[in-house]
Design a protein around this motif. Structure first.
Motif, short mmCIF file in Angstrom:
data_model
loop_
_atom_site.label_atom_id
_atom_site.label_comp_id
_atom_site.label_asym_id
_atom_site.label_seq_id
_atom_site.Cartn_x
_atom_site.Cartn_y
_atom_site.Cartn_z
N MET A 1 0.84 -1.20 0.00
CA MET A 1 0.00 0.00 0.00
C MET A 1 0.87 1.25 0.00
N SER A 2 0.60 2.18 -0.91
CA SER A 2 1.39 3.40 -1.00
C SER A 2 1.10 4.31 0.18
N ILE A 3 1.97 5.28 0.39
CA ILE A 3 1.78 6.25 1.48
C ILE A 3 0.48 7.03 1.27
N LYS A 4 0.21 7.37 0.00
CA LYS A 4 -1.02 8.11 -0.31
C LYS A 4 -2.25 7.28 0.04
N ASP A 5 -2.24 5.99 -0.31
CA ASP A 5 -3.37 5.11 -0.01
C ASP A 5 -3.54 4.94 1.49
N ARG A 6 -2.42 4.83 2.20
CA ARG A 6 -2.48 4.66 3.66
C ARG A 6 -3.06 5.90 4.32
N LYS A 7 -2.67 7.06 3.84
CA LYS A 7 -3.21 8.32 4.39
C LYS A 7 -4.71 8.43 4.15
N GLU A 8 -5.12 8.01 2.95
CA GLU A 8 -6.54 8.08 2.62
C GLU A 8 -7.34 7.11 3.49
N ARG A 9 -6.80 5.94 3.71
CA ARG A 9 -7.48 4.96 4.57
C ARG A 9 -7.56 5.47 6.00
N ASP A 10 -6.47 6.06 6.49
CA ASP A 10 -6.46 6.61 7.85
C ASP A 10 -7.50 7.73 7.99
N LYS A 11 -7.62 8.53 6.94
CA LYS A 11 -8.60 9.63 6.95
C LYS A 11 -10.02 9.08 7.03
N LEU A 12 -10.30 8.04 6.26
CA LEU A 12 -11.63 7.42 6.28
C LEU A 12 -11.91 6.77 7.61
N ASP A 13 -10.87 6.15 8.20
CA ASP A 13 -11.04 5.50 9.51
C ASP A 13 -11.35 6.53 10.59
N ARG A 14 -10.68 7.67 10.54
CA ARG A 14 -10.94 8.73 11.54
C ARG A 14 -12.35 9.29 11.36
N ARG A 15 -12.73 9.50 10.13
CA ARG A 15 -14.07 10.02 9.85
C ARG A 15 -15.13 9.04 10.36
N LYS A 16 -14.92 7.76 10.12
CA LYS A 16 -15.84 6.73 10.59
C LYS A 16 -15.92 6.72 12.11
N LEU A 17 -14.77 6.87 12.77
CA LEU A 17 -14.73 6.88 14.23
C LEU A 17 -15.51 8.07 14.78
N ILE A 18 -15.38 9.22 14.15
CA ILE A 18 -16.11 10.42 14.59
C ILE A 18 -17.62 10.18 14.48
N ILE A 19 -18.06 9.62 13.35
CA ILE A 19 -19.49 9.36 13.13
C ILE A 19 -20.00 8.33 14.14
N GLU A 20 -19.24 7.30 14.39
CA GLU A 20 -19.66 6.27 15.35
C GLU A 20 -19.82 6.87 16.74
N SER A 21 -18.87 7.71 17.14
CA SER A 21 -18.95 8.35 18.45
C SER A 21 -20.15 9.29 18.52
N ALA A 22 -20.33 10.10 17.48
CA ALA A 22 -21.44 11.05 17.45
C ALA A 22 -22.78 10.33 17.50
N THR A 23 -22.89 9.22 16.78
CA THR A 23 -24.14 8.45 16.77
C THR A 23 -24.43 7.89 18.16
N LYS A 24 -23.41 7.35 18.79
CA LYS A 24 -23.57 6.78 20.14
C LYS A 24 -24.02 7.86 21.12
N LEU A 25 -23.35 9.01 21.09
CA LEU A 25 -23.69 10.09 22.02
C LEU A 25 -25.09 10.64 21.72
N PHE A 26 -25.43 10.74 20.45
CA PHE A 26 -26.76 11.24 20.05
C PHE A 26 -27.86 10.32 20.58
N LEU A 27 -27.69 9.01 20.43
CA LEU A 27 -28.71 8.07 20.88
C LEU A 27 -28.77 7.98 22.41
N GLU A 28 -27.66 8.29 23.07
CA GLU A 28 -27.63 8.25 24.53
C GLU A 28 -28.12 9.56 25.14
N GLN A 29 -27.75 10.70 24.53
CA GLN A 29 -27.96 11.99 25.17
C GLN A 29 -28.86 12.94 24.39
N GLY A 30 -29.10 12.63 23.12
CA GLY A 30 -29.90 13.53 22.30
C GLY A 30 -29.05 14.55 21.56
#
Length: 204
Positions: free
Chosen positions: A1-30
């Motif tokens: 995997m190239s450095i560019k591909d790895r950076k893109e994957r890391d970016k998608l993983d961070r974005r996914k993590l943010i959404i997962e956290s936001a969804t959890k907090l939204f369903l718990e707290q509104g």
């Protein structure tokens, strides 16, 4: 995997993590209690890092509202095998009611709150909402073609059905039925019975 591909994957993983956290907090707290800072604290990022991926809180909630539509549309599609379009229409109403009662926070975000609207306006069309409405419209059109319901414009009939069910749900989840002392106001069966009555008025 190239450095560019790895950076893109890391970016998608961070974005996914943010959404997962936001969804959890939204369903718990509104919605109101879920903030950029709360999300950042939950995943041990700085708020500034969150802003690298989302320009504002409502952009995050636009993604969460799309997740809600994915859940609803999958429920709709699961009932494609019902060959009688009127029976399918009745089942769609029940699915919609059950989804709202089971997922009131999602429903609020999808159909009542203004939070996702600014982001929706940034897109050429509201694809998530249009897909759900199109499923209803197709079913209504089948009913009309087979003369199973009172004749009318398919879009007007579909809007009428959607508005009726949405009104029932909104009164229920915002406890307006309770405020006017309707007997059995917090009994979900009251909504289902009201929907059945409405559909009977459409049937030929």
């Amino acid at each position: 995997m190239s450095i560019k591909d790895r950076k893109e994957r890391d970016k998608l993983d961070r974005r996914k993590l943010i959404i997962e956290s936001a969804t959890k907090l939204f369903l718990e707290q509104g919605y109101e209690k879920t903030s950029i800072r709360n999300i950042a604290d939950d995943i041990e990022y700085s708020p500034a890092t969150i802003y690298l991926y989302f320009k504002e809180k409502d952009e995050i909630f636009y993604v969460i509202h799309e997740q809600g539509f994915d859940l609803l549309n999958k429920e709709f599609i699961n009932h494609n095998q019902i060959t009688d379009p009127f029976e399918r229409l009745a089942e769609l109403g029940k699915i919609y009611l059950n989804f709202a009662l089971t997922n009131p926070d999602y429903y609020d975000l999808m159909f009542i709150m203004r939070a996702p609207l600014s982001e929706i306006k940034c897109h050429s069309k509201w694809e998530a909402g249009e897909n759900s409405f199109q499923y209803l419209l197709n079913t209504v059109t089948e009913c009309l073609d087979k003369k199973l319901i009172v004749d009318g414009d398919p879009i007007i009939v579909s809007m009428s059905i959607w508005s009726y069910v949405h009104g029932l749900i909104s009164l229920f989840i915002r406890e307006r039925l309770q405020s006017v002392n309707i007997e059995g106001e917090q009994n979900p069966n009251l909504l289902a019975q009201s929907l059945d009555y409405f559909l009977k008025t459409l049937k030929v």
